[in-house]
Design an enzyme around this catalytic site. Structure first.
Site, PDB file in Angstrom:
ATOM      1  N   ASP A  77       0.843  -1.193   0.000  1.00 38.61           N
ATOM      2  CA  ASP A  77       0.000   0.000   0.000  1.00 38.61           C
ATOM      3  C   ASP A  77       0.883   1.250   0.000  1.00 38.61           C
ATOM      4  O   ASP A  77       1.819   1.352   0.797  1.00 38.61           O
ATOM      5  CB  ASP A  77      -0.910  -0.026   1.232  1.00 38.61           C
ATOM      6  CG  ASP A  77      -1.949   1.077   1.183  1.00 38.61           C
ATOM      7  OD1 ASP A  77      -3.071   0.805   0.716  1.00 38.61           O
ATOM      8  OD2 ASP A  77      -1.633   2.210   1.607  1.00 38.61           O
ATOM      9  N   ILE A  78       0.587   2.167  -0.907  1.00 38.67           N
ATOM     10  CA  ILE A  78       1.364   3.409  -0.976  1.00 38.67           C
ATOM     11  C   ILE A  78       0.986   4.303   0.221  1.00 38.67           C
ATOM     12  O   ILE A  78      -0.200   4.509   0.483  1.00 38.67           O
ATOM     13  CB  ILE A  78       1.102   4.137  -2.314  1.00 38.67           C
ATOM     14  CG1 ILE A  78       1.529   3.234  -3.478  1.00 38.67           C
ATOM     15  CG2 ILE A  78       1.832   5.476  -2.374  1.00 38.67           C
ATOM     16  CD1 ILE A  78       1.075   3.722  -4.841  1.00 38.67           C
ATOM     17  N   ASN A 126      -2.604  12.955  -3.639  1.00 38.47           N
ATOM     18  CA  ASN A 126      -3.681  13.423  -4.515  1.00 38.47           C
ATOM     19  C   ASN A 126      -4.115  14.846  -4.143  1.00 38.47           C
ATOM     20  O   ASN A 126      -4.310  15.686  -5.022  1.00 38.47           O
ATOM     21  CB  ASN A 126      -4.889  12.487  -4.419  1.00 38.47           C
ATOM     22  CG  ASN A 126      -4.776  11.319  -5.370  1.00 38.47           C
ATOM     23  OD1 ASN A 126      -4.312  11.470  -6.497  1.00 38.47           O
ATOM     24  ND2 ASN A 126      -5.188  10.150  -4.932  1.00 38.47           N
ATOM     25  N   ASP A 183      -1.936   9.431 -10.247  1.00 33.71           N
ATOM     26  CA  ASP A 183      -1.873   8.405 -11.303  1.00 33.71           C
ATOM     27  C   ASP A 183      -0.419   8.078 -11.657  1.00 33.71           C
ATOM     28  O   ASP A 183      -0.057   6.913 -11.834  1.00 33.71           O
ATOM     29  CB  ASP A 183      -2.611   8.875 -12.564  1.00 33.71           C
ATOM     30  CG  ASP A 183      -4.127   8.833 -12.401  1.00 33.71           C
ATOM     31  OD1 ASP A 183      -4.588   8.326 -11.350  1.00 33.71           O
ATOM     32  OD2 ASP A 183      -4.836   9.307 -13.305  1.00 33.71           O
ATOM     33  N   GLU A 200      -4.863   2.378  -4.026  1.00 30.78           N
ATOM     34  CA  GLU A 200      -3.395   2.433  -4.028  1.00 30.78           C
ATOM     35  C   GLU A 200      -2.814   1.156  -3.442  1.00 30.78           C
ATOM     36  O   GLU A 200      -1.728   1.124  -2.912  1.00 30.78           O
ATOM     37  CB  GLU A 200      -2.910   3.667  -3.252  1.00 30.78           C
ATOM     38  CG  GLU A 200      -3.151   3.639  -1.751  1.00 30.78           C
ATOM     39  CD  GLU A 200      -4.540   4.129  -1.323  1.00 30.78           C
ATOM     40  OE1 GLU A 200      -5.476   4.081  -2.143  1.00 30.78           O
ATOM     41  OE2 GLU A 200      -4.666   4.542  -0.158  1.00 30.78           O
TER      42      GLU A 200
END
Ligand code: MG
Length: 295
Positions: free
Chosen positions: A170-171, A178, A187, A213
């Protein structure tokens, strides 16, 4: 495009084959339903089948019904070849899953346009399948596809006794990325992270976008200790260089949770349970301060 012809009448079969080959198609011609069924298993590129309605053993309708109801068989466009042209016969063929029909004796020009239409549908079908199997943004597998693969790999590991590790990646603070840099930066981060992940993994490892993500990684024949090393390498690769988007440099880190199959497992290996376990490890990695690997 490969075309299969199943027709017991040799004159009609040979004529069909010649005409289709003259249009530039690769043709496999067989003389009964049983051979046709075998050909569906053998021929990789086979997409269109022209089946004679009346054949000994397995007739065209039965063959079509079997083909369309077998979940392991890919999509084939089926053209039923028939001397019958009464409306209810045609309805019966369509009910069995036929996509089109051609009456015998066939007209070469008509055959040409029918096969061209078939090729168009087959291409569309392939495109749809591609879109269902791959994530449009990152090019990694779709959630549905990676879950299918996880179930398959779990079964395989169970059968062979090979080790299997599942990772959930997971980022970190993706929402902040964002909010601060905009969605196109988000993106770009997803694309670059997935590229870095794919680059670090072996060709036999599998990566899919699970959601937002979050990525699922499947590492076949990889025990926990080796998987921890792989995950550490991934983590380093992700944070090594900021991601560029619209002239800005975005620092990115990721947290990774791991779950390995235990060799002493008495209960059947369950892909979903492994994923849940990897997800719990990921949660601990987040709790522990992010940018880390947890098993
Ligand atoms: Mg026949």
């Amino acid at each position: 495009m490969d075309i299969l012809i199943a027709e017991d009448d040799p004159v009609s079969r040979i004529r069909l084959q010649r005409v289709l080959e003259s249009f530039g198609y690769r043709v496999t011609a067989v003389e009964n339903g049983a051979h046709a069924w075998e050909a569906f298993d053998r021929a990789e590129g086979l997409m269109v089948a022209i089946l004679d309605w009346m054949m000994p053993d397995i007739d065209g309708i039965e063959l079509c019904r079997r083909l369309k109801s077998d979940p392991d068989k890919r999509y084939h466009y089926v053209i039923m070849l028939t001397v019958k042209n009464r409306t209810d016969d045609i309805v019966g063929a369509m009910d069995a899953g036929a996509d089109d029909f051609i009456s015998k004796p066939f007209n070469a020009d008509e055959l040409k346009v029918r096969v061209r239409a078939a090729a168009r549908i087959v291409r569309l079908q392939e495109e749809l399948l591609f879109k269902a199997n791959y994530d449009g943004l990152t090019g990694t597998f779709s959630r549905r596809m990676i879950m299918d693969m996880l179930a398959r790999e779990a079964k395989r590991a169970q059968r062979t006794g090979a080790s299997l590790t599942v990772a959930m990646l997971d980022i970190d603070y993706f929402k902040r990325i964002n909010d601060r840099y905009g969605h196109s930066a988000g993106d770009a981060v997803l694309q670059v992270v997935s590229q870095r992940v794919v680059k670090e993994l072996r060709a036999t490892d599998l990566v899919g976008r699970y959601g937002g993500e979050e990525f699922v990684l499947i590492l076949p024949d990889c025990a926990l200790a080796a998987a921890v090393e792989v995950a550490e390498r991934l983590r380093q690769a992700i944070r090594s260089v900021p991601v560029e988007s619209g002239g800005e440099w975005v620092n990115v880190t990721a947290s990774i949770g791991l779950a390995a199959s235990s060799s002493s497992a008495e209960s059947p290996l369950d892909g979903q349970a492994m994923l849940d376990s990897a997800d719990r490890a990921l949660y601990r990695a987040k709790e522990g301060g992010r940018d880390r690997v947890q098993s």
